[in-house]
Design a protein around this motif. Structure first.
Motif, short mmCIF file in Angstrom:
data_model
loop_
_atom_site.label_atom_id
_atom_site.label_comp_id
_atom_site.label_asym_id
_atom_site.label_seq_id
_atom_site.Cartn_x
_atom_site.Cartn_y
_atom_site.Cartn_z
N SER A 164 0.82 -1.22 0.00
CA SER A 164 0.00 0.00 0.00
C SER A 164 0.85 1.27 0.00
CB SER A 164 -0.93 0.01 1.22
OG SER A 164 -0.22 0.28 2.42
N MET A 165 2.07 1.17 0.53
CA MET A 165 2.92 2.37 0.59
C MET A 165 3.38 2.80 -0.80
SD MET A 165 5.10 1.74 4.11
CE MET A 165 5.41 -0.02 3.83
N TYR A 166 3.57 1.85 -1.71
CA TYR A 166 3.93 2.21 -3.08
C TYR A 166 2.76 2.88 -3.80
CZ TYR A 166 8.02 -0.84 -2.47
OH TYR A 166 9.18 -1.41 -2.02
N ILE A 167 1.56 2.37 -3.56
CA ILE A 167 0.38 2.99 -4.18
C ILE A 167 0.17 4.38 -3.60
CG2 ILE A 167 -2.11 2.78 -4.56
CD1 ILE A 167 -1.77 -0.26 -4.19
N ALA A 168 0.39 4.53 -2.30
CA ALA A 168 0.26 5.84 -1.67
C ALA A 168 1.27 6.82 -2.26
CB ALA A 168 0.46 5.73 -0.16
N THR A 169 2.48 6.34 -2.51
CA THR A 169 3.50 7.20 -3.13
C THR A 169 3.07 7.64 -4.52
OG1 THR A 169 5.26 6.07 -1.90
CG2 THR A 169 5.92 7.31 -3.85
N GLU A 170 2.46 6.74 -5.25
CA GLU A 170 1.93 7.07 -6.58
C GLU A 170 0.87 8.17 -6.47
OE1 GLU A 170 -0.45 4.80 -10.23
OE2 GLU A 170 0.42 3.65 -8.57
N PHE A 171 0.02 8.05 -5.48
CA PHE A 171 -1.03 9.06 -5.24
C PHE A 171 -0.39 10.41 -4.93
CE2 PHE A 171 -4.01 11.49 -2.75
CZ PHE A 171 -5.25 11.20 -3.29
N ILE A 172 0.56 10.40 -4.01
CA ILE A 172 1.22 11.65 -3.59
C ILE A 172 1.89 12.33 -4.78
CG2 ILE A 172 3.12 12.60 -2.20
CD1 ILE A 172 2.53 10.25 -0.19
N ASN A 173 2.61 11.55 -5.56
CA ASN A 173 3.38 12.12 -6.67
C ASN A 173 2.50 12.57 -7.84
OD1 ASN A 173 5.80 11.79 -5.33
ND2 ASN A 173 6.21 9.79 -6.23
N SER A 174 1.25 12.16 -7.85
CA SER A 174 0.34 12.53 -8.94
C SER A 174 -0.32 13.88 -8.72
CB SER A 174 -0.74 11.46 -9.12
OG SER A 174 -0.17 10.23 -9.52
N LEU A 175 -0.25 14.39 -7.50
CA LEU A 175 -0.79 15.72 -7.23
C LEU A 175 0.24 16.78 -7.62
CD1 LEU A 175 -2.60 15.14 -3.80
CD2 LEU A 175 -3.67 15.61 -6.03
N PRO A 176 -0.20 17.98 -7.99
CA PRO A 176 0.75 19.02 -8.45
C PRO A 176 1.78 19.36 -7.39
CG PRO A 176 -1.53 19.63 -8.93
CD PRO A 176 -1.60 18.44 -8.04
N ARG A 177 3.05 19.09 -7.69
CA ARG A 177 4.11 19.25 -6.68
C ARG A 177 4.31 20.69 -6.26
NH1 ARG A 177 6.18 19.73 -2.92
NH2 ARG A 177 8.18 19.03 -2.08
N MET A 178 4.05 21.63 -7.16
CA MET A 178 4.27 23.04 -6.84
C MET A 178 3.06 23.68 -6.18
SD MET A 178 7.36 23.31 -7.68
CE MET A 178 7.64 25.07 -7.50
N GLU A 179 1.99 22.92 -6.00
CA GLU A 179 0.80 23.44 -5.33
C GLU A 179 0.73 22.90 -3.91
OE1 GLU A 179 -2.77 23.22 -7.71
OE2 GLU A 179 -1.68 23.72 -9.54
N THR A 180 1.80 23.20 -3.17
CA THR A 180 1.93 22.82 -1.77
C THR A 180 2.27 24.08 -0.98
OG1 THR A 180 4.25 22.27 -2.12
CG2 THR A 180 2.66 20.46 -2.33
N GLU A 195 -12.34 18.02 -6.63
CA GLU A 195 -12.59 17.12 -7.76
C GLU A 195 -11.31 16.44 -8.23
OE1 GLU A 195 -14.47 19.53 -10.71
OE2 GLU A 195 -16.33 19.80 -9.53
N VAL A 196 -10.21 17.18 -8.23
CA VAL A 196 -8.92 16.62 -8.65
C VAL A 196 -8.54 15.43 -7.78
CG1 VAL A 196 -6.42 17.06 -8.61
CG2 VAL A 196 -7.96 18.68 -9.73
N ILE A 197 -8.69 15.60 -6.47
CA ILE A 197 -8.27 14.53 -5.56
C ILE A 197 -9.22 13.33 -5.66
CG2 ILE A 197 -9.46 15.15 -3.40
CD1 ILE A 197 -6.66 15.06 -2.05
N GLN A 198 -10.49 13.59 -5.97
CA GLN A 198 -11.44 12.49 -6.16
C GLN A 198 -11.19 11.76 -7.48
OE1 GLN A 198 -14.21 11.35 -3.94
NE2 GLN A 198 -13.61 9.71 -5.34
N LYS A 199 -10.91 12.51 -8.54
CA LYS A 199 -10.64 11.89 -9.84
C LYS A 199 -9.35 11.06 -9.81
CE LYS A 199 -13.12 15.23 -12.73
NZ LYS A 199 -12.99 16.32 -13.74
N LEU A 200 -8.36 11.54 -9.06
CA LEU A 200 -7.12 10.77 -8.92
C LEU A 200 -7.40 9.44 -8.23
CD1 LEU A 200 -4.08 10.38 -9.04
CD2 LEU A 200 -3.87 11.82 -6.99
N THR A 201 -8.22 9.48 -7.20
CA THR A 201 -8.62 8.25 -6.51
C THR A 201 -9.28 7.27 -7.49
OG1 THR A 201 -8.91 9.42 -4.41
CG2 THR A 201 -10.06 7.32 -4.66
N ASN A 202 -10.21 7.79 -8.27
CA ASN A 202 -10.92 6.93 -9.22
C ASN A 202 -9.97 6.35 -10.26
OD1 ASN A 202 -13.24 7.70 -7.87
ND2 ASN A 202 -13.86 9.22 -9.39
N ALA A 203 -9.02 7.17 -10.73
CA ALA A 203 -8.09 6.71 -11.76
C ALA A 203 -7.19 5.59 -11.25
CB ALA A 203 -7.25 7.89 -12.25
#
Length: 414
Positions: free
Chosen positions: A239-255, A297-305
């Protein structure tokens, strides 16, 4: 004049009481130790001569300063919170008082080499020659928002002792659990009885804010499968690898570390991970409501994808709105901001009108029918070991409260 020694003593007496709140608790207040300071505040409000002092079953404190004029004046309020954030420990706070700050590095903790430096925190140089209260480097300070409480009580005491300053009815309110987003949840606006109020919960001297983030929290649960690693081929799902995929899929500069002003963000603030399950805790922030909705919506769509990629539900997400931008409720009554701005200018304070990159009780109270802009309390570097507050800023905030009360009464007969 408001005494520097008195306001310093009062502030230190508050910050040395641990009032850390707990987001995992479902009680109000979320921690029993918040009652320790709440009860002290009730006794102090009575001692200085406030009327109708009350504390309810959830530790919400209210008190009244009666009018000392004959004409009708709008009832105004001042609100602060007495809990401190769970982001960093607030236990055993040991404040240090730095007289006549010389503009150089401040050694918070020699043993651990913890330095508060103007090379990193440039705002320190604004207060050269002033008295600073800092931490000892091992805890937060608690100026967020015990500075605000200090200022409100000090202002009420000053008005009581100086009846020549004319004012209408003034209400004060102190809340638990603001730092975990619940400070106004059980605030009785009707009982409070103010036409409008101000939270004293800002930072730098001069801050005056009536815009804040729209805010939500997201809990992301990632499911894996644990089997013996020696026989895991084709079977283990980490699950930690999938979580990393989720984290890295969000815009890195929007933190948070890459945004400012009106820019929103996704903020991952906690991870709990094992092969079988990883839990991510995010906060989502944006001043613009449409952008805020788009972020959710972005975070929900990422979950679905990701679930589609794995052809099963490996991620579940729970998004909860926390508060909204108070601008919508304050703009129709902008005179309440104008009064605060006029009060600052009368005291030779340059108003810094800007959006809050966060939220206050005022954001929720505004949507509950109590318009409530935010005013500086004076502290800097909240929620960590580098927190500090200039005593002179606390004195100025106290004077602003008194001046707002005076101007509100004066404008009622103009």
């Amino acid at each position: 004049m408001i005494s520097k020694d008195d306001i310093t003593k009062r502030f230190i007496s508050y910050v040395t009481v641990d009032t850390e709140s707990d987001p995992e608790s479902d009680t109000t207040p979320s921690t029993l130790k918040q009652w320790d300071l709440a009860n002290i505040l009730v006794a102090e409000l009575k001692l200085i001569g406030m009327s109708d002092v009350s504390i309810d079953d959830n530790a919400y404190i209210m008190a009244t300063l009666p009018s000392n004029v004959n004409h009708k004046v709008p009832t105004i309020g001042f609100v602060s919170h007495f809990d401190t954030t769970p982001d960093f420990t607030g236990a055993n706070v040991n404040p240090q008082v730095i007289e006549n700050y010389d503009g150089k590095d401040i050694v918070l903790n020699a043993a651990e080499n913890i330095i508060l430096s103007p090379d990193y925190f440039e705002d320190l140089l604004l207060y050269k020659g002033q008295t600073l209260i800092t931490t000892d480097g091992t805890t937060l300070l608690g100026a967020d928002d015990k500075a605000g409480i200090t200022e409100i009580i000090s202002a009420m005491e000053y008005l009581i002792n100086h009846p020549e300053i004319k004012h209408g009815v003034i209400k004060v309110g102190f809340t638990p659990d603001e730092e975990i987003g619940r400070g106004a949840h059980k605030f009785d606006v009707k009982k409070f009885g103010a036409d409008w109020a101000y939270t004293i919960d800002g930072s730098q001297i001069g801050e005056l804010e009536y815009e804040n983030f729209n805010a939500a929290g997201a809990k992301v649960v990632v499911k894996g499968k644990i089997v013996h690693p020696g026989y895991a081929k084709g079977k283990m799902v980490n699950s930690m690898y999938i979580a990393t995929e989720f984290i890295n899929s969000l815009p890195r500069m929007e933190t948070p570390e890459h945004t400012e002003g009106y820019q929103g963000f996704f903020h991952l603030h906690n991870i709990e991970g094992k092969v079988e399950e990883t839990v991510l805790h995010y906060i989502i922030r944006d001043h613009d409501m449409n952008h805020f909705k788009a972020r959710k919506e972005v975070i929900q769509k990422l979950t679905n994808a990701i679930n589609e990629q794995y052809e099963r539900e490996v991620i579940t997400i729970e998004i909860k709105d926390q508060y909204f931008n108070m601008k919508e409720k304050v703009v129709p009554v902008m005179h309440i901001v104008d009064i605060a701005e006029e009060a600052m200018k009368a005291l030779d304070i340059e108003p810094l009108i800007k959006p809050i990159r966060g939220g206050t009780d005022g954001s929720q109270l505004s949507f509950m029918g109590l318009p409530c802009p935010n005013i500086f309390a004076g502290g800097h570097n909240f929620h960590g070991r580098y927190e500090y507050v200039p005593v002179e800023s606390m004195i100025k905030a106290t004077e602003v409260i008194c001046k707002i009360a005076e101007l509100t009464a004066k404008k009622a007969i103009e």
